[in-house]
Write an enzyme that holds these catalytic residues in place. Sequence first.
Site, PDB file in Angstrom:
ATOM      1  N   LYS A   1     -54.295  96.767 -11.815  1.00 30.30           N
ATOM      2  CA  LYS A   1     -53.596  98.030 -12.034  1.00 30.30           C
ATOM      3  C   LYS A   1     -53.335  98.687 -10.685  1.00 30.30           C
ATOM      4  O   LYS A   1     -54.263  98.930  -9.910  1.00 30.30           O
ATOM      5  CB  LYS A   1     -54.424  98.956 -12.921  1.00 30.30           C
ATOM      6  CG  LYS A   1     -53.800 100.334 -13.074  1.00 30.30           C
ATOM      7  CD  LYS A   1     -54.479 101.169 -14.109  1.00 30.30           C
ATOM      8  CE  LYS A   1     -53.865 102.555 -14.159  1.00 30.30           C
ATOM      9  NZ  LYS A   1     -54.472 103.384 -15.201  1.00 30.30           N
TER      10      LYS A   1
ATOM     11  N   LYS B   1     -50.244  95.874 -14.471  1.00 31.20           N
ATOM     12  CA  LYS B   1     -49.608  97.166 -14.692  1.00 31.20           C
ATOM     13  C   LYS B   1     -49.266  97.834 -13.377  1.00 31.20           C
ATOM     14  O   LYS B   1     -50.137  97.867 -12.503  1.00 31.20           O
ATOM     15  CB  LYS B   1     -50.578  98.035 -15.494  1.00 31.20           C
ATOM     16  CG  LYS B   1     -50.138  99.446 -15.734  1.00 31.20           C
ATOM     17  CD  LYS B   1     -51.242 100.203 -16.395  1.00 31.20           C
ATOM     18  CE  LYS B   1     -50.834 101.656 -16.462  1.00 31.20           C
ATOM     19  NZ  LYS B   1     -51.928 102.505 -16.809  1.00 31.20           N
TER      20      LYS B   1
ATOM     21  N   SER C   1     -44.503 104.118 -18.334  1.00 32.80           N
ATOM     22  CA  SER C   1     -43.629 105.239 -18.673  1.00 32.80           C
ATOM     23  C   SER C   1     -42.426 105.370 -17.737  1.00 32.80           C
ATOM     24  O   SER C   1     -41.308 105.614 -18.185  1.00 32.80           O
ATOM     25  CB  SER C   1     -44.447 106.528 -18.677  1.00 32.80           C
ATOM     26  OG  SER C   1     -45.109 106.714 -17.432  1.00 32.80           O
TER      27      SER C   1
ATOM     28  N   LYS D   1     -54.476 108.211  -6.673  1.00 33.45           N
ATOM     29  CA  LYS D   1     -55.580 107.401  -7.189  1.00 33.45           C
ATOM     30  C   LYS D   1     -55.801 106.149  -6.338  1.00 33.45           C
ATOM     31  O   LYS D   1     -56.306 105.144  -6.814  1.00 33.45           O
ATOM     32  CB  LYS D   1     -55.295 107.032  -8.656  1.00 33.45           C
ATOM     33  CG  LYS D   1     -55.136 108.252  -9.577  1.00 33.45           C
ATOM     34  CD  LYS D   1     -55.061 107.865 -11.059  1.00 33.45           C
ATOM     35  CE  LYS D   1     -54.988 109.105 -11.948  1.00 33.45           C
ATOM     36  NZ  LYS D   1     -54.972 108.767 -13.400  1.00 33.45           N
TER      37      LYS D   1
ATOM     38  N   ARG E   1     -48.394 110.877 -17.326  1.00 29.57           N
ATOM     39  CA  ARG E   1     -49.304 111.987 -16.983  1.00 29.57           C
ATOM     40  C   ARG E   1     -48.826 113.279 -17.622  1.00 29.57           C
ATOM     41  O   ARG E   1     -49.644 114.130 -17.983  1.00 29.57           O
ATOM     42  CB  ARG E   1     -49.453 112.090 -15.464  1.00 29.57           C
ATOM     43  CG  ARG E   1     -50.209 110.876 -14.918  1.00 29.57           C
ATOM     44  CD  ARG E   1     -50.371 110.887 -13.411  1.00 29.57           C
ATOM     45  NE  ARG E   1     -50.935 109.615 -12.952  1.00 29.57           N
ATOM     46  CZ  ARG E   1     -50.951 109.209 -11.686  1.00 29.57           C
ATOM     47  NH1 ARG E   1     -50.447 109.985 -10.740  1.00 29.57           N
ATOM     48  NH2 ARG E   1     -51.477 108.034 -11.367  1.00 29.57           N
TER      49      ARG E   1
ATOM     50  N   GLU F   1     -59.289  90.599  -8.575  1.00 29.99           N
ATOM     51  CA  GLU F   1     -59.596  91.562  -9.641  1.00 29.99           C
ATOM     52  C   GLU F   1     -59.668  90.860 -11.000  1.00 29.99           C
ATOM     53  O   GLU F   1     -60.567  91.109 -11.809  1.00 29.99           O
ATOM     54  CB  GLU F   1     -58.523  92.663  -9.702  1.00 29.99           C
ATOM     55  CG  GLU F   1     -58.625  93.728  -8.629  1.00 29.99           C
ATOM     56  CD  GLU F   1     -59.745  94.736  -8.921  1.00 29.99           C
ATOM     57  OE1 GLU F   1     -60.421  94.616  -9.952  1.00 29.99           O
ATOM     58  OE2 GLU F   1     -59.927  95.647  -8.083  1.00 29.99           O
TER      59      GLU F   1
ATOM     60  N   TYR G   1     -43.059 101.380 -24.697  1.00 26.55           N
ATOM     61  CA  TYR G   1     -42.616 102.511 -25.522  1.00 26.55           C
ATOM     62  C   TYR G   1     -41.359 102.149 -26.316  1.00 26.55           C
ATOM     63  O   TYR G   1     -40.962 102.900 -27.200  1.00 26.55           O
ATOM     64  CB  TYR G   1     -42.374 103.738 -24.623  1.00 26.55           C
ATOM     65  CG  TYR G   1     -43.614 104.115 -23.844  1.00 26.55           C
ATOM     66  CD1 TYR G   1     -44.657 104.819 -24.453  1.00 26.55           C
ATOM     67  CD2 TYR G   1     -43.795 103.708 -22.520  1.00 26.55           C
ATOM     68  CE1 TYR G   1     -45.821 105.131 -23.760  1.00 26.55           C
ATOM     69  CE2 TYR G   1     -44.952 104.008 -21.814  1.00 26.55           C
ATOM     70  CZ  TYR G   1     -45.956 104.722 -22.445  1.00 26.55           C
ATOM     71  OH  TYR G   1     -47.110 105.008 -21.755  1.00 26.55           O
TER      72      TYR G   1
END
Length: 335
Positions: A205, A259, A285, A228, A215, A244, A324
């Site tokens: 990610k 992602k 998104s 982040k 968000r 990872e 979505y």
Amino acid sequence: MSPRIMHASFPALRLRRTRVAEWSRRLHRETVLTPANLIWPLFIAEGEGVEEPIASLPGVSRWSVDGIVARAKEARDLGIPCVALFPNTPSALRTADGREALNPDNLMCRAIRAIKQAVPEVGILTDVALDPYTAHGHDGLVDDAGYVLNDATVEVLVGQSLNQAAAGADIIAPSDMMDGRIGTIRDALEAAGHINVQIMAYAAKYASAFYGPFRDAVGSRGLLKGDKKTYQMDHANADEALREVAMDLAEGADSVMVKPGLPYLDIIRQVKDAFGVPVFAYQVSGEYAMIEAAAAAGAGDRDALVLETLTAFRRAGCSGVLTYHAVHAARLLGA
Ligand code: PBG
């Protein structure tokens, strides 16, 4: 001699021959997309009979639990196997320690139970991370300097995972990027008897500019100061993504996620080739918003953009995609 060397050459070889008609294009198609490859992310709002459109995600709304149940039925009727749930926690319940994540009656758990009761045949994937519950918008606990603490956060994520599993979650999906959380959560699930609750690790990610509308949807955009980057990955890295994934698989992940999606198809392909495990992508998104904006601007046909991008994930090696556009795509696919 490699079996891939082509012996014929033009004009005996005409690669356009198989493309000449739709029946032939269908016959030669290498990958297929079906509604079974789709996971539909849903945003939960407090209340009853509530639908709150999200301005930066045109066509996507938050729904109160009754509406979420209706959406899960819609998914079932369209052949979409699984929904992913994200709560918009009322701001009064957001704290520095995100303790609402541990409340057995939080929005998430109420939605899980309601879906399980009404539509038990639909799988439920739940996001594990603290950002919908913290007053600072980070995915974990922060120290005085604002650094997100690893081991202390993992402890809370274990409690959050057990809380979701007890409510009936089928797939626990940690999206927090703390080190060591997959193994710790797996041990806790086993010890609690949740032996068939799966873990889909958000393994690779990235700290991405494509998460903005999400968000807004979970109400953390205004709360988050800074970025982040001390826990999510640098978008320049690919070898690190493989490390990872290796780590999360070694700790017991049943499947892994990459992602965002489209800008990271190379990572999806590398993970699939290196590990041969179920790989999922999150078409996030910002990617959804780009497609909608392009369609609204007349820059492309919406239906075609949706099917082309989702098929690209299958071609890159994905078992499925969180999108979505899941309902729109499932309708186009004629389920
Ligand atoms: C948070 C989380 C994020 C998304 C899924 N889970 C945002 C973030 O990491 O800040 C993004 C999904 C999207 O943009 O659609 N743990």
